[in-house]
Design a protein around this motif. Structure first.
Motif, short mmCIF file in Angstrom:
data_model
loop_
_atom_site.label_atom_id
_atom_site.label_comp_id
_atom_site.label_asym_id
_atom_site.label_seq_id
_atom_site.Cartn_x
_atom_site.Cartn_y
_atom_site.Cartn_z
N ASP A 169 4.43 31.07 -86.30
CA ASP A 169 3.78 30.72 -85.02
C ASP A 169 2.47 30.02 -85.32
OD1 ASP A 169 3.11 30.48 -82.40
OD2 ASP A 169 3.28 32.62 -81.91
N GLU A 170 2.49 28.71 -85.20
CA GLU A 170 1.33 27.87 -85.51
C GLU A 170 0.68 28.22 -86.84
OE1 GLU A 170 -1.22 27.19 -82.17
OE2 GLU A 170 0.36 27.79 -80.77
N SER A 199 5.65 31.11 -78.19
CA SER A 199 5.47 32.44 -78.79
C SER A 199 6.44 33.44 -78.17
CB SER A 199 4.04 32.93 -78.60
OG SER A 199 3.15 32.03 -79.22
MG LIG Z 1 1.74 30.86 -78.83
#
Ligand SMILES: [Mg+2]
Ligand SMILES: Nc1ncnc2c1ncn2[C@@H]1O[C@H](COP(=O)(O)OP(=O)(O)OP(=O)(O)O)[C@@H](O)[C@H]1O
Lengths: 304, 257
Positions: free
Chosen positions: B163-164, B43
């Motif tokens: 992000d994911e 991140s």
């Molecule tokens: Mg993360």
């Protein structure tokens, strides 16, 4: 498009935060009303100075039958004493300071007294012989009062020398004191307003943090993100300022114009239009207050 | 398109840096997975690209620009060129699907007719044709993520960071999302996706950049979630050994120093 968008954001912000917005309006309203009241007092002082300073006089009151002052030990003023006072007034030593003078008899004094206190029951309990006769002097330079006072106050037959300007100054200092109090209250209220606007903007920014977060991510400019919040505070403050202006106008129109003007017909009170001239000042002050306090808040609490 | 030059990012001076001398280049039009255990700096990598933070040392280039050197009023322009998608969708609950996507255009001053034209097109691209009037709570998680993707790409950014994005979705739904991201990538958008989802990485066979404790421990084209190379120890192995062995003999060290 962007303008429409910003306006929409402002409207939704005002709606979501209604209770806070109303309190901002009220606090700015009250604080600016006090600022305006101070302003009106100052305007009134200036108005009265302009009106009265030409008219006020130095009065040499002569002894009456019941006078108890030191110079009146010989009882009421005698015609000789009165003549010598008049001669002194006409002499070059004194005349150089004097524009003109006239004599006011006891009957004339009673007449003026009746006019001045027309609305008051005191008139009925006063008789002409209770009021002193006097010389009324209009000075070339009102500051030279001291010379007149020194020359005449110890003359036989003179009860006292009074500078009417000093009486006015006393009134003005009361009014100045009142406007000072108004300013102090206004200052406290303004601090309240600043803090409240800050808190309101903070809450507003918090309740819209999702939106602003997304705005940031998709690349909205700082202006687009912050402007709705700043304007929210500014609009509330302007509404408060307009209410304050309306209140001042109403005071000038109904209280000064209808009530006081009847009681004191020989006093020039400021007009409602003059009171309204304070309005741009109040609105400007409201905008500056809200603008700075919301910008400072946003700098701390809204990431852009 | 994205280049990291010896980038170190330390949020806290005393702690281990979140990124430690990372050098990586992602080309225009590429699709790259960013994998690695929790806390490895994925991140953080994405935040540096967005200039949410500035690197402690080294330089981050996006589309040829050193993002640390951008003045703050130019940052919005950088972000207009980057779409972002998160695990938690981040839709605005009071707005319809259409309004959520349109929001991204409104706030950068696009005019109404362009918005009316573009939003349905993008909704079609992400497979939500005709669902513009729905509210977010009337959608499944997969559909919500599609809306988020639509919002991220509606201004046609050159880069899409995810992000994911499948972190909250079941495997079938995740596959659907991956197809959407792949389609967007086919249209020329550079995609960088941080993920823990091994099935997805394995099925896509794209470039994999693996981070471990803030360092690049693997950078492999058409790769799997876990390296096929024998030298890279299993993820369970002791962390100190892992760093030593992968940085030297893995031979992928062009990016390392
Ligand atoms: Mg993360
Ligand atoms: N804002 C922050 N302030 C301080 N430390 C941070 C911050 N953000 C991340 N970190 C630290 O940096 C390191 C890397 O975090 P990062 O979020 O990049 O990991 P990640 O790879 O995304 O993990 P995950 O897979 O769990 O999302 C962690 O040790 C984390 O504690």
């Amino acid at each position: 498009m962007r303008l429409a968008f910003i306006l929409g954001e402002i409207a939704s912000g005002l709606r979501r935060n209604l209770a806070m917005v109303v309190s901002v309006i009220l606090v700015t309203f009250v604080s600016l009303t006090f600022v305006g009241a101070a302003g009106m007092l100052q305007l009134q002082i200036n108005q009265m100075k302009g009106y009265w300073y030409d008219r006020v006089q130095v009065a040499i009151f002569l002894c009456g039958p019941g006078s108890s002052a030191a110079g009146c030990s010989g009882g009421a003023v005698t015609p000789d004493q009165q003549k010598s006072i008049q001669a002194l007034l006409a002499s070059p030593a004194v005349a150089q300071y004097v524009n003109d003078y006239h004599f006011e008899s006891q009957a004339e004094a009673y007449q003026h007294f009746k006019e001045q206190f027309a609305n008051s029951p005191i008139v009925d309990s006063v008789t002409p012989d209770q009021l002193p006769s006097s010389f009324r002097i209009n000075l070339k330079d009102p500051e030279k009062y001291q010379i007149i006072s020194e020359t005449f106050s110890s003359r036989p037959g003179v009860e006292t020398v009074i500078d009417q300007r000093q009486l006015l100054e006393r009134l003005f200092s009361v009014m100045n004191g009142a406007s000072f109090v108004a300013i102090v209250i206004a200052a406290v209220m303004i601090v309240c307003a600043i803090l409240l606007i800050g808190t309101t903007i903070r809450l507003s920014a918090f309740s819209r943090r999702r939106e602003t977060g997304i705005m940031r991510l998709v690349g909205a400019s700082k202006l687009v993100i912050q402007l709705p919040f700043v304007l929210e505070g500014v609009i509330a403050a302007v509404v408060g300022a307009v209410l304050a202006s309306a209140t001042l106008w109403a005071v000038a129109r109904f209280f000064l114009g209808d009530v006081l003007a009847k009681q004191y017909p020989d006093t020039a009170f400021i007009s409602p239009t003059q009171a309204l001239m304070l309005s741009p000042l109040l609105i400007g002050l409201g905008v500056i207050l809200a603008g700075t306090s919301s910008m400072l808040t946003l700098r701390r609490y809204l990431k852009v | 398109m994205i280049r990291f030059d010896n980038v170190t990012m330390a949020y806290d001076k005393k702690a281990r840096p979140a990124l430690d001398s990372v050098s990586i280049e992602v080309e225009r039009g590429e699709f790259a997975f960013l994998v690695g255990p929790s806390g490895s700096g994925k991140s953080t990598f994405l935040r540096l690209v967005l200039r949410e933070d500035r690197a402690t040392a080294g330089a981050v280039f996006v589309a040829g620009q050193n993002v640390a050197k951008l003045s703050s009023w130019r940052v919005p322009r950088l972000r207009r060129g980057i779409g972002v998608v998160f695990q938690d969708f981040r839709l605005l609950p009071q707005k319809t699907v259409f309004a959520n996507v349109a929001f991204a255009m409104q706030v950068i001053g696009k005019n109404r007719s362009v918005i009316r034209e573009t939003v349905p097109e993008v909704l079609k691209t992400v497979g939500l044709e005709g669902m513009g009037h729905r509210m977010p709570h009337e959608l499944s998680g997969g559909e919500q993520q599609r809306v988020a993707i639509a919002r991220a790409v509606v201004n046609r950014p050159g880069i899409l960071l995810a992000d994911e994005p499948t972190g909250n979705l079941d495997p079938t739904t995740s596959q659907g999302i991956m197809q959407v991201l792949d389609k967007i990538n086919q249209n020329g958008t550079t995609v960088v996706m941080a993920t823990h989802d091994d099935d997805i990485v394995n099925s896509m066979r794209k470039r994999v950049i693996e981070l471990g404790k803030g360092r690049v421990v693997r950078d492999e084209a058409k790769a799997l979630y876990t390296s096929m190379m024998p030298v890279v120890p299993s993820r369970r192995s002791e962390q100190g050994r892992l760093r030593e062995r992968v940085t030297t003999p893995a031979g992928l060290g062009e990016e390392e120093n």
